[in-house]
Design an enzyme around this catalytic site. Sequence first.
Site, PDB file in Angstrom:
ATOM      1  N   LYS A 118      47.485  58.706  42.883  1.00  0.00           N
ATOM      2  CA  LYS A 118      46.115  58.236  43.080  1.00  0.00           C
ATOM      3  C   LYS A 118      45.423  59.179  44.057  1.00  0.00           C
ATOM      4  CE  LYS A 118      43.564  54.037  44.402  1.00  0.00           C
ATOM      5  NZ  LYS A 118      43.734  52.615  44.824  1.00  0.00           N
TER       6      LYS A 118
ATOM      7  N   ALA B  20      37.648  57.946  42.861  1.00  0.00           N
ATOM      8  CA  ALA B  20      39.113  58.012  42.796  1.00  0.00           C
ATOM      9  C   ALA B  20      39.561  58.242  41.363  1.00  0.00           C
ATOM     10  CB  ALA B  20      39.731  56.735  43.343  1.00  0.00           C
TER      11      ALA B  20
ATOM     12  N   VAL C 269      43.481  58.711  38.907  1.00  0.00           N
ATOM     13  CA  VAL C 269      44.942  58.615  38.889  1.00  0.00           C
ATOM     14  C   VAL C 269      45.475  59.620  37.878  1.00  0.00           C
ATOM     15  CG1 VAL C 269      46.940  57.131  38.532  1.00  0.00           C
ATOM     16  CG2 VAL C 269      44.840  56.170  39.499  1.00  0.00           C
TER      17      VAL C 269
ATOM     18  N   GLY D 237      43.398  57.605  34.656  1.00  0.00           N
ATOM     19  CA  GLY D 237      42.234  56.768  34.935  1.00  0.00           C
ATOM     20  C   GLY D 237      41.336  57.444  35.949  1.00  0.00           C
TER      21      GLY D 237
ATOM     22  N   ASP E 287      43.505  40.424  44.106  1.00  0.00           N
ATOM     23  CA  ASP E 287      42.971  40.989  42.864  1.00  0.00           C
ATOM     24  C   ASP E 287      44.048  40.945  41.782  1.00  0.00           C
ATOM     25  OD1 ASP E 287      41.062  42.105  41.187  1.00  0.00           O
ATOM     26  OD2 ASP E 287      41.532  44.165  41.764  1.00  0.00           O
TER      27      ASP E 287
END
Length: 367
Positions: free
Chosen positions: A41, A24, A26, A19, A136
């Site tokens: 990450k 950022a 991953v 991702g 979240d």
Amino acid sequence: MDDAAVLKRRGYIMGINLGEGSYAKVKSAYSERLKFNVAVKIIDRKKAPTDFLEKFLPREIEILAMLNHRSIIKTYEIFETSDGKVYIVMELGVQGDLLEFIKTRGALQEDDARKKFHQLSSAIKYCHDLDVVHRDLKCENLLLDKDFNIKLSDFGFSKRCLRDDSGRLTLSKTFCGSAAYAAPEVLQGIPYQPKVYDIWSLGVILYIMVCGSMPYDDSNIKKMLRIQKEHRVNFPRSKHLTGECKDLIYRMLQPDVTRRLHIDEILSHCWVQPKARGLSSAAVNKEGESSRAAEPPWTPEPSSDKKSATKLEPREEVRPEPRAEPSPEEEMATVQVSRQSEAVGLPSEQPSKTEEGAPPQPSETHA
């Protein structure tokens, strides 16, 4: 030095991209020390916004370092390089996330949902007991291990709750998360109790688990908020959900924050408790009783069993007594939450329209 070289020096062989965002990404990697694959990450401080660097990232790092629970993604290592990149090495969810699992296989049977929901609720109890809130919670942040057990992830919006001089938790003022999982008080843009916010999101997640769809349509936030505040919840009849399951969801999706369930009440609820024993049962407060007045159990409105010629499926609607329309002062404030239902590819359920003063008719949706 590129990411692969940095990771190699730390004993990791970088793999595929899992991702990527604006600041950022991953990556998967093989740990030569642990002898299995991990997720890494990588956050670039040079690209990240100031608010994230000064507030959210330090919170996430602090909280990840203190958490240790079987249903929370493990953090193995956190390090930073001189060029401003932060590397967080974590457990890999080898079976993907819960959202993709449900989109591929459909709604879960209640026994499977009960097991997964108990794992998630136990993780939330562990966090709440430490005064840590997630803020979240959504299906994309629930990863699955090789045995399809729940692993709670992504603590980017998490924080440690503060208490005032009398020991009471202070309210949060950061409005974050996804609209489809957000509680009414968050959508209204008012200070909220973060632990109670987490409970609402748990209710949305359990609904998605057993129904395979979103409980609310977030394409019109103002309308969604009105439905939420009326405490209206629809359940697809084809799923043949038990009354206990509907009751638990209904109590978690309680718009009145003073009546919404606490995490101990969820874990001791009759739908969770009887068959959850042996599944991290130490996390269940078996003797905890609510000091609040008991809310009556969920009961469906009388409705017709007729189906339309277009193969639309009747819905059981839960709704309390009719209430007056909200005043202008109660209108929703603008908050920084994202729309979710279209992005995740799950349908949403909406109550049917009724004439004023008439009993509600069963909602319908595509089978």
